[in-house]
Motif scaffolding. Structure first.
Motif, PDB file in Angstrom:
ATOM      1  N   SER A  35      43.194  35.454  41.113  1.00  0.00           N
ATOM      2  CA  SER A  35      44.551  35.400  40.565  1.00  0.00           C
ATOM      3  C   SER A  35      44.550  35.169  39.053  1.00  0.00           C
ATOM      4  O   SER A  35      45.452  35.642  38.372  1.00  0.00           O
TER       5      SER A  35
ATOM      6  N   LYS B 185      44.160  38.572  37.628  1.00  0.00           N
ATOM      7  CA  LYS B 185      45.415  39.313  37.801  1.00  0.00           C
ATOM      8  C   LYS B 185      46.449  38.857  36.778  1.00  0.00           C
ATOM      9  O   LYS B 185      47.167  39.669  36.209  1.00  0.00           O
TER      10      LYS B 185
ATOM     11  N   LYS C 122      48.256  41.172  33.984  1.00  0.00           N
ATOM     12  CA  LYS C 122      49.719  41.305  33.944  1.00  0.00           C
ATOM     13  C   LYS C 122      50.296  40.773  32.637  1.00  0.00           C
ATOM     14  O   LYS C 122      51.336  41.244  32.186  1.00  0.00           O
TER      15      LYS C 122
END
Length: 157
Positions: free
Chosen positions: A107, A110, A114
């Protein structure tokens, strides 16, 4: 002398190579957004008599996420921290830095991807709160913050 020069050159090369610009963006988001302390929030009365928690001002989302796990079995204190986290999510949104908490395998990678373009998807900033193992309290605070952020974004449209 020649050996010293080569060693110095290698060390300078390694230092330059190890500096990663994307880490500085991630650090900046953590400090300036996730760790931003709002002075207008009042101390939580529910933690007043708690030895380790009474000195925590709970003025940033980071503090709420970090310390909610200490009160996993104390519903009253946990609900107060959840309420404060939602309040801070609203303050972050008003400051045009909406935040979305994510967890799970990779995460943090990620979130970094993003956050590479913060001008897309309503300027959401993604923060990883649990890389592999998440607790039920982290899931609750993540859901509460994300629901508030989503509600605020939808109400603006």
């Amino acid at each position: 002398m020649k050996k010293n020069f080569i060693i110095l050159l290698l060390l300078l090369g390694i230092q330059g190579f190890c500096q990663n610009e994307t880490d500085s963006l991630d650090d900046q988001i953590y400090v300036e957004t996730f760790g931003k302390c709002f002075s207008q929030v009042k101390p939580l009365l529910e933690v007043k008599n708690r030895d380790k928690l009474n000195k925590i001002p709970f003025c940033s989302l980071y503090q709420c996420v970090r310390y909610i796990q200490y009160v996993e079995y104390e519903e009253k204190i946990q609900n107060a921290i959840l309420k404060r986290a939602v309040e801070i999510a609203g303050l972050l949104y008003k400051n045009e830095t909406p935040i979305y908490l994510i967890s799970g395998m990779n995460s943090s990678d990620k979130a970094l991807i993003k956050n590479a373009n913060l001008n897309d998807d309503n300027k959401l900033m993604y923060i990883s709160v649990a890389e592999c193992i998440s607790s039920s309290t982290l899931d609750r605070i993540q859901e509460a913050v994300n629901n508030e952020t989503t509600r605020l974004i939808k109400s603006k449209k």
